[in-house]
Design a protein around this motif. Structure first.
Motif, PDB file in Angstrom:
ATOM      1  N   ALA A  58       0.847  -1.196   0.000  1.00  0.00           N
ATOM      2  CA  ALA A  58       0.000   0.000   0.000  1.00  0.00           C
ATOM      3  C   ALA A  58       0.889   1.255   0.000  1.00  0.00           C
ATOM      4  O   ALA A  58       1.927   1.272   0.653  1.00  0.00           O
ATOM      5  N   PRO A  59       0.518   2.297  -0.752  1.00  0.00           N
ATOM      6  CA  PRO A  59      -0.758   2.534  -1.429  1.00  0.00           C
ATOM      7  C   PRO A  59      -0.862   1.948  -2.839  1.00  0.00           C
ATOM      8  O   PRO A  59      -1.876   2.130  -3.499  1.00  0.00           O
ATOM      9  N   TYR A  60       0.174   1.238  -3.315  1.00  0.00           N
ATOM     10  CA  TYR A  60       0.108   0.655  -4.663  1.00  0.00           C
ATOM     11  C   TYR A  60      -0.840  -0.545  -4.684  1.00  0.00           C
ATOM     12  O   TYR A  60      -1.451  -0.830  -5.710  1.00  0.00           O
ATOM     13  N   GLY A  61      -0.929  -1.249  -3.569  1.00  0.00           N
ATOM     14  CA  GLY A  61      -1.852  -2.355  -3.436  1.00  0.00           C
ATOM     15  C   GLY A  61      -2.830  -2.089  -2.311  1.00  0.00           C
ATOM     16  O   GLY A  61      -2.750  -1.066  -1.623  1.00  0.00           O
ATOM     17  N   ASP A  62      -3.749  -3.025  -2.090  1.00  0.00           N
ATOM     18  CA  ASP A  62      -4.795  -2.852  -1.093  1.00  0.00           C
ATOM     19  C   ASP A  62      -4.717  -3.981  -0.071  1.00  0.00           C
ATOM     20  O   ASP A  62      -4.721  -5.161  -0.444  1.00  0.00           O
ATOM     21  N   PRO A  63      -4.657  -3.647   1.226  1.00  0.00           N
ATOM     22  CA  PRO A  63      -4.540  -4.707   2.243  1.00  0.00           C
ATOM     23  C   PRO A  63      -5.696  -5.702   2.231  1.00  0.00           C
ATOM     24  O   PRO A  63      -5.478  -6.898   2.457  1.00  0.00           O
ATOM     25  N   LEU A  64      -6.908  -5.232   1.977  1.00  0.00           N
ATOM     26  CA  LEU A  64      -8.055  -6.138   1.970  1.00  0.00           C
ATOM     27  C   LEU A  64      -7.926  -7.170   0.860  1.00  0.00           C
ATOM     28  O   LEU A  64      -8.130  -8.379   1.066  1.00  0.00           O
ATOM     29  N   LEU A  65      -7.579  -6.724  -0.343  1.00  0.00           N
ATOM     30  CA  LEU A  65      -7.443  -7.652  -1.470  1.00  0.00           C
ATOM     31  C   LEU A  65      -6.253  -8.587  -1.278  1.00  0.00           C
ATOM     32  O   LEU A  65      -6.326  -9.773  -1.615  1.00  0.00           O
ATOM     33  N   SER A  66      -5.164  -8.058  -0.725  1.00  0.00           N
ATOM     34  CA  SER A  66      -3.985  -8.890  -0.507  1.00  0.00           C
ATOM     35  C   SER A  66      -4.256  -9.964   0.546  1.00  0.00           C
ATOM     36  O   SER A  66      -3.830 -11.112   0.406  1.00  0.00           O
ATOM     37  N   ARG A  67      -4.978  -9.591   1.598  1.00  0.00           N
ATOM     38  CA  ARG A  67      -5.346 -10.591   2.609  1.00  0.00           C
ATOM     39  C   ARG A  67      -6.280 -11.636   2.008  1.00  0.00           C
ATOM     40  O   ARG A  67      -6.116 -12.843   2.255  1.00  0.00           O
ATOM     41  N   ALA A  68      -7.241 -11.188   1.197  1.00  0.00           N
ATOM     42  CA  ALA A  68      -8.173 -12.136   0.577  1.00  0.00           C
ATOM     43  C   ALA A  68      -7.439 -13.124  -0.327  1.00  0.00           C
ATOM     44  O   ALA A  68      -7.823 -14.298  -0.412  1.00  0.00           O
ATOM     45  N   THR A  69      -6.382 -12.659  -0.992  1.00  0.00           N
ATOM     46  CA  THR A  69      -5.598 -13.556  -1.852  1.00  0.00           C
ATOM     47  C   THR A  69      -4.976 -14.678  -1.038  1.00  0.00           C
ATOM     48  O   THR A  69      -5.041 -15.859  -1.412  1.00  0.00           O
ATOM     49  N   VAL A  70      -4.354 -14.320   0.094  1.00  0.00           N
ATOM     50  CA  VAL A  70      -3.756 -15.343   0.959  1.00  0.00           C
ATOM     51  C   VAL A  70      -4.821 -16.303   1.467  1.00  0.00           C
ATOM     52  O   VAL A  70      -4.642 -17.530   1.465  1.00  0.00           O
ATOM     53  N   GLU A  71      -5.956 -15.755   1.883  1.00  0.00           N
ATOM     54  CA  GLU A  71      -7.016 -16.612   2.433  1.00  0.00           C
ATOM     55  C   GLU A  71      -7.653 -17.490   1.363  1.00  0.00           C
ATOM     56  O   GLU A  71      -8.137 -18.587   1.664  1.00  0.00           O
ATOM     57  N   ARG A  72      -7.626 -17.021   0.140  1.00  0.00           N
ATOM     58  CA  ARG A  72      -8.182 -17.819  -0.952  1.00  0.00           C
ATOM     59  C   ARG A  72      -7.368 -19.079  -1.206  1.00  0.00           C
ATOM     60  O   ARG A  72      -7.919 -20.121  -1.603  1.00  0.00           O
ATOM     61  N   VAL A  73      -6.053 -19.016  -0.972  1.00  0.00           N
ATOM     62  CA  VAL A  73      -5.187 -20.147  -1.324  1.00  0.00           C
ATOM     63  C   VAL A  73      -4.732 -20.944  -0.109  1.00  0.00           C
ATOM     64  O   VAL A  73      -3.948 -21.885  -0.252  1.00  0.00           O
ATOM     65  N   THR A  74      -5.213 -20.596   1.085  1.00  0.00           N
ATOM     66  CA  THR A  74      -4.849 -21.349   2.287  1.00  0.00           C
ATOM     67  C   THR A  74      -6.110 -21.654   3.093  1.00  0.00           C
ATOM     68  O   THR A  74      -6.971 -20.793   3.257  1.00  0.00           O
ATOM     69  N   PRO A  75      -6.227 -22.858   3.624  1.00  0.00           N
ATOM     70  CA  PRO A  75      -7.353 -23.149   4.521  1.00  0.00           C
ATOM     71  C   PRO A  75      -7.097 -22.510   5.879  1.00  0.00           C
ATOM     72  O   PRO A  75      -5.957 -22.191   6.229  1.00  0.00           O
ATOM     73  N   PRO A  76      -8.154 -22.307   6.676  1.00  0.00           N
ATOM     74  CA  PRO A  76      -7.944 -21.825   8.039  1.00  0.00           C
ATOM     75  C   PRO A  76      -7.006 -22.767   8.795  1.00  0.00           C
ATOM     76  O   PRO A  76      -7.058 -23.986   8.622  1.00  0.00           O
ATOM     77  N   GLY A  77      -6.134 -22.202   9.606  1.00  0.00           N
ATOM     78  CA  GLY A  77      -5.217 -23.042  10.357  1.00  0.00           C
ATOM     79  C   GLY A  77      -3.856 -22.414  10.501  1.00  0.00           C
ATOM     80  O   GLY A  77      -3.664 -21.211  10.267  1.00  0.00           O
ATOM     81  N   GLU A  78      -2.875 -23.229  10.869  1.00  0.00           N
ATOM     82  CA  GLU A  78      -1.556 -22.732  11.236  1.00  0.00           C
ATOM     83  C   GLU A  78      -0.842 -22.027  10.083  1.00  0.00           C
ATOM     84  O   GLU A  78      -0.249 -20.963  10.273  1.00  0.00           O
TER      85      GLU A  78
END
Length: 267
Positions: A230-250
């Protein structure tokens, strides 16, 4: 704790805090910056701010050494004003000019980073094919208990630069070396080099391909770091990307903050 591993000082600060709150980010690494694209109100003003970025990435600053020093002084002042205003949200990193002597670099790190109680050094932006300029910074970081060093990974960083950084990482194994933006289009080589170099970390912002993020995390679950640039990227979208490719957990928890918390020794 959710920690954004890559952001730059915003003007105004409230705009940054707002996007962090929207993303549920507790704290963020804050780098000093000379360009401020978030100030732009139209295409012309954005072109002006991006021209500052382009010159910095190419290793050029109009006006020579004095202008470089003035630019760093302004950026450092903005950084410390932000840290003083919100010490509970921002984790300060300090930058130093590249291309100086080893003694000058050591003095700069001692004064501007270690002496100010900052958490690390970065984001360093060596010109393309000149990543070897980072070596005196790594040497100085080693002498200050292995301060983490963050190096720009997106274009114009080259594949040759990544190989140079890997070689430097092997030479300074006690210094955590973070390559930002998942090394841009060279992400596959960055993952391979990081696998072979235990002190190299990959920060995940600005990735164009979702399976690049997925594969980086799968290969390096303890050395990949959620970041937004940020400000070139967005924290919400970047977090969603990580969460999209990882299941909840460690693993997800590590990437979203645990790995960086360990790296910085946060309680």
């Amino acid at each position: 704790m959710i920690i954004d591993a890559h952001s730059h000082v915003h003007d105004p600060l409230d705009a940054h805090l707002s996007v962090l709150d929207d993303a549920g980010v507790d704290r963020t690494v804050l780098f000093p910056t000379r360009p401020h694209p978030e100030r732009a109100t139209d295409l012309a003003s954005l072109r002006h701010e991006m021209s500052v970025l382009d010159r910095a990435l190419a290793g050029r600053t109009d006006g020579g050494t004095d202008a470089i020093d003035d630019g760093y002084a302004r950026a450092e002042r903005e950084l410390h004003e932000a840290l003083a205003a919100h010490p509970d949200r921002f984790l300060g990193f300090g930058s130093v000019p590249l291309g100086r002597s080893a003694a000058e670099t050591a003095a700069a790190v001692a004064h501007a980073v270690a002496g100010r109680g900052l958490h690390g050094i970065g984001e360093l932006t060596p010109p393309p094919d000149q990543a070897a300029l980072v070596e005196p910074v790594l040497r100085a970081a080693r002498d200050h208990a292995g301060l983490p060093v963050v190096v720009h990974g997106y274009a114009p960083t080259t594949a040759a630069d990544l190989r140079t950084l890997a070689g430097l990482g092997a030479r300074y194994p006690r210094v955590p070396l973070v390559i930002s933006q998942l090394a841009g289009t060279h992400w596959m080589e960055a993952i391979e080099l990081a696998r072979a170099t235990p002190n190299i970390y990959l920060e995940l912002s600005t990735a164009h391909i979702i399976f690049a993020v997925r594969l980086a995390i799968r290969e390096l679950p303890t050395r990949t770091l959620f970041g937004s640039d940020a400000p070139y990227g967005d924290p919400l979208l970047s977090r969603a990307t990580v969460e999209r490719v990882t299941p909840p957990g460690e693993v997800r928890a590590r990437v979203l903050g645990g790995n960086l918390a360990e790296l910085l020794g946060l309680g």
